[in-house]
Design a protein around this motif. Structure first.
Motif, PDB file in Angstrom:
ATOM      1  N   TRP A   1      -2.101  -9.755   2.530  1.00  0.00           N
ATOM      2  CA  TRP A   1      -2.334 -10.989   3.280  1.00  0.00           C
ATOM      3  C   TRP A   1      -3.518 -10.769   4.204  1.00  0.00           C
ATOM      4  N   ASP A   2      -4.055 -11.850   4.751  1.00  0.00           N
ATOM      5  CA  ASP A   2      -5.282 -11.764   5.548  1.00  0.00           C
ATOM      6  C   ASP A   2      -5.176 -10.782   6.705  1.00  0.00           C
ATOM      7  N   GLU A   3      -4.022 -10.741   7.384  1.00  0.00           N
ATOM      8  CA  GLU A   3      -3.879  -9.847   8.521  1.00  0.00           C
ATOM      9  C   GLU A   3      -3.978  -8.395   8.102  1.00  0.00           C
ATOM     10  N   ALA A   4      -3.693  -8.095   6.828  1.00  0.00           N
ATOM     11  CA  ALA A   4      -3.724  -6.711   6.357  1.00  0.00           C
ATOM     12  C   ALA A   4      -5.150  -6.172   6.278  1.00  0.00           C
ATOM     13  N   GLU A   5      -6.142  -7.043   6.375  1.00  0.00           N
ATOM     14  CA  GLU A   5      -7.518  -6.573   6.285  1.00  0.00           C
ATOM     15  C   GLU A   5      -7.906  -5.696   7.460  1.00  0.00           C
ATOM     16  N   VAL A   6      -7.220  -5.828   8.573  1.00  0.00           N
ATOM     17  CA  VAL A   6      -7.531  -5.027   9.744  1.00  0.00           C
ATOM     18  C   VAL A   6      -6.345  -4.112  10.003  1.00  0.00           C
ATOM     19  N   GLY A   7      -6.496  -2.865   9.667  1.00  0.00           N
ATOM     20  CA  GLY A   7      -5.384  -1.958   9.846  1.00  0.00           C
ATOM     21  C   GLY A   7      -5.790  -0.533   9.626  1.00  0.00           C
ATOM     22  N   GLY A   8      -4.865   0.225   9.074  1.00  0.00           N
ATOM     23  CA  GLY A   8      -5.049   1.652   8.987  1.00  0.00           C
ATOM     24  C   GLY A   8      -5.360   2.191   7.614  1.00  0.00           C
ATOM     25  N   ASP A   9      -5.743   1.351   6.674  1.00  0.00           N
ATOM     26  CA  ASP A   9      -6.044   1.839   5.332  1.00  0.00           C
ATOM     27  C   ASP A   9      -7.424   2.475   5.282  1.00  0.00           C
TER      28      ASP A   9
ATOM     29  N   GLY B   1       0.488   0.679  11.404  1.00  0.00           N
ATOM     30  CA  GLY B   1       0.006  -0.229  12.441  1.00  0.00           C
ATOM     31  C   GLY B   1      -1.128  -1.098  11.958  1.00  0.00           C
ATOM     32  N   LYS B   2      -1.441  -2.090  12.730  1.00  0.00           N
ATOM     33  CA  LYS B   2      -2.529  -3.030  12.434  1.00  0.00           C
ATOM     34  C   LYS B   2      -3.331  -3.260  13.695  1.00  0.00           C
ATOM     35  N   GLY B   3      -4.511  -3.807  13.528  1.00  0.00           N
ATOM     36  CA  GLY B   3      -5.336  -4.174  14.670  1.00  0.00           C
ATOM     37  C   GLY B   3      -6.273  -3.060  15.097  1.00  0.00           C
TER      38      GLY B   3
ATOM     39  N   GLU C   1       1.541   4.671  15.655  1.00  0.00           N
ATOM     40  CA  GLU C   1       0.275   4.953  14.994  1.00  0.00           C
ATOM     41  C   GLU C   1       0.047   6.439  14.723  1.00  0.00           C
ATOM     42  N   ALA C   2       0.981   7.297  15.114  1.00  0.00           N
ATOM     43  CA  ALA C   2       0.833   8.724  14.850  1.00  0.00           C
ATOM     44  C   ALA C   2       1.267   9.064  13.423  1.00  0.00           C
ATOM     45  N   MET C   3       1.888   8.145  12.699  1.00  0.00           N
ATOM     46  CA  MET C   3       2.347   8.426  11.334  1.00  0.00           C
ATOM     47  C   MET C   3       1.362   7.879  10.305  1.00  0.00           C
ATOM     48  N   ILE C   4       1.269   8.599   9.194  1.00  0.00           N
ATOM     49  CA  ILE C   4       0.329   8.228   8.154  1.00  0.00           C
ATOM     50  C   ILE C   4       0.871   8.620   6.783  1.00  0.00           C
ATOM     51  N   GLY C   5       0.645   7.751   5.817  1.00  0.00           N
ATOM     52  CA  GLY C   5       0.855   8.096   4.418  1.00  0.00           C
ATOM     53  C   GLY C   5      -0.483   8.569   3.875  1.00  0.00           C
ATOM     54  N   LEU C   6      -0.488   9.661   3.114  1.00  0.00           N
ATOM     55  CA  LEU C   6      -1.744  10.272   2.720  1.00  0.00           C
ATOM     56  C   LEU C   6      -1.613  10.958   1.365  1.00  0.00           C
TER      57      LEU C   6
ATOM     58  N   GLN D   1      -6.239  -0.829  17.546  1.00  0.00           N
ATOM     59  CA  GLN D   1      -5.706   0.498  17.833  1.00  0.00           C
ATOM     60  C   GLN D   1      -5.496   1.287  16.533  1.00  0.00           C
ATOM     61  N   ALA D   2      -4.929   0.648  15.505  1.00  0.00           N
ATOM     62  CA  ALA D   2      -4.705   1.336  14.230  1.00  0.00           C
ATOM     63  C   ALA D   2      -6.026   1.686  13.562  1.00  0.00           C
ATOM     64  N   ALA D   3      -6.994   0.788  13.620  1.00  0.00           N
ATOM     65  CA  ALA D   3      -8.297   1.058  13.002  1.00  0.00           C
ATOM     66  C   ALA D   3      -8.992   2.226  13.695  1.00  0.00           C
ATOM     67  N   ALA D   4      -8.926   2.272  15.026  1.00  0.00           N
ATOM     68  CA  ALA D   4      -9.534   3.376  15.766  1.00  0.00           C
ATOM     69  C   ALA D   4      -8.806   4.680  15.462  1.00  0.00           C
ATOM     70  N   ARG D   5      -7.508   4.637  15.372  1.00  0.00           N
ATOM     71  CA  ARG D   5      -6.701   5.826  15.051  1.00  0.00           C
ATOM     72  C   ARG D   5      -7.051   6.331  13.650  1.00  0.00           C
ATOM     73  N   THR D   6      -7.271   5.395  12.743  1.00  0.00           N
ATOM     74  CA  THR D   6      -7.625   5.747  11.373  1.00  0.00           C
ATOM     75  C   THR D   6      -8.938   6.516  11.332  1.00  0.00           C
ATOM     76  N   ALA D   7      -9.913   6.089  12.099  1.00  0.00           N
ATOM     77  CA  ALA D   7     -11.197   6.792  12.147  1.00  0.00           C
ATOM     78  C   ALA D   7     -11.003   8.221  12.642  1.00  0.00           C
ATOM     79  N   GLU D   8     -10.216   8.398  13.682  1.00  0.00           N
ATOM     80  CA  GLU D   8      -9.942   9.742  14.204  1.00  0.00           C
ATOM     81  C   GLU D   8      -9.304  10.615  13.127  1.00  0.00           C
ATOM     82  N   ILE D   9      -8.318  10.079  12.429  1.00  0.00           N
ATOM     83  CA  ILE D   9      -7.608  10.845  11.398  1.00  0.00           C
ATOM     84  C   ILE D   9      -8.523  11.170  10.227  1.00  0.00           C
ATOM     85  N   LYS D  10      -9.311  10.206   9.782  1.00  0.00           N
ATOM     86  CA  LYS D  10     -10.203  10.437   8.650  1.00  0.00           C
ATOM     87  C   LYS D  10     -11.167  11.584   8.928  1.00  0.00           C
ATOM     88  N   PHE D  11     -11.773  11.596  10.081  1.00  0.00           N
ATOM     89  CA  PHE D  11     -12.775  12.616  10.370  1.00  0.00           C
ATOM     90  C   PHE D  11     -12.140  13.949  10.771  1.00  0.00           C
ATOM     91  N   THR D  12     -10.945  13.941  11.343  1.00  0.00           N
ATOM     92  CA  THR D  12     -10.209  15.181  11.575  1.00  0.00           C
ATOM     93  C   THR D  12      -9.848  15.818  10.243  1.00  0.00           C
TER      94      THR D  12
END
Length: 185
Positions: free
Chosen positions: A36-44, A65-67, A112-117, A69-80
């Motif tokens: 759905w549209d809201e899913a476009e902004v999140g942690g994927d 998470g979405k929004g 937001e500390a949890m992630i599927g990977l 905070q989740a998007a910023a957290r995702t960037a941290e996780i990706k680069f870590t």
């Protein structure tokens, strides 16, 4: 509205761009289809990164998470995660290190500390693939002849349990085979 625009821009930067990347003996394509549209902004996020001349790490993840905070957290996780893979390219070691990092650096009740990977490291010379999974569906291999099988890999979502262990499964890709990695996003 401003936060949504910022989060949307950050989300787009975390998805592989361009949608198709070619390495020697390997073509990587990504597709993001939000439910759905809201899913476009999140942690994927998804990523493909070379690990030396003969290996490529393929990564797909979904931070809870979405929004913004989740998007910023995702960037941290990706680069870590990229840093962990640079120091040791074994997928199970990278997943374990990221789980330890998440459990040590965030409160247990912080969603937001949890992630599927899923991480797959592909050897471009011989087609060997090492896979580690935490909280996602295992990847599927579709052989060039149409036969398919699921890679026997799985584990808890990262950040869910300190000390959780992760293992890796191995398989081999041949010419024309497809490795399908996915999240619930």
């Amino acid at each position: 509205e401003r936060n949504k625009r910022i989060a949307d821009t950050l989300q787009r930067s975390l998805m592989m761009d361009p949608a198709s990347v070619t390495y020697r003996n390997l073509t990587v394509q990504s597709s993001y289809q939000p439910a759905w549209d809201e899913a476009e902004v999140g942690g994927d996020f998804c990523d493909a990164m070379p690990l030396g001349r003969n290996r490529v790490a393929l990564i797909i993840g979904d931070v809870v998470g979405k929004g913004l905070q989740a998007a910023a957290r995702t960037a941290e996780i990706k680069f870590t995660l990229r840093a962990f893979l640079r120091s040791n390219s074994a997928p199970d070691h990278a997943v374990q290190a990221l789980n330890d990092f998440l459990c040590e650096s965030h409160d247990a009740d912080e969603e937001e500390a949890m992630i599927g990977l899923t991480i797959a490291v592909v050897n471009l010379t011989n087609g060997d693939v090492r896979v580690a999974v935490g909280g996602c569906e295992p990847p599927v291999v579709i052989k060039a002849n149409g036969q398919a099988y699921q890679i026997d890999a799985g584990g808890l979502p990262l950040g869910a349990l300190a000390g959780a262990t992760y293992t890796q499964a191995t398989t081999r890709l041949g010419n024309g085979d497809t490795l399908l990695m996915r999240t619930d996003g």
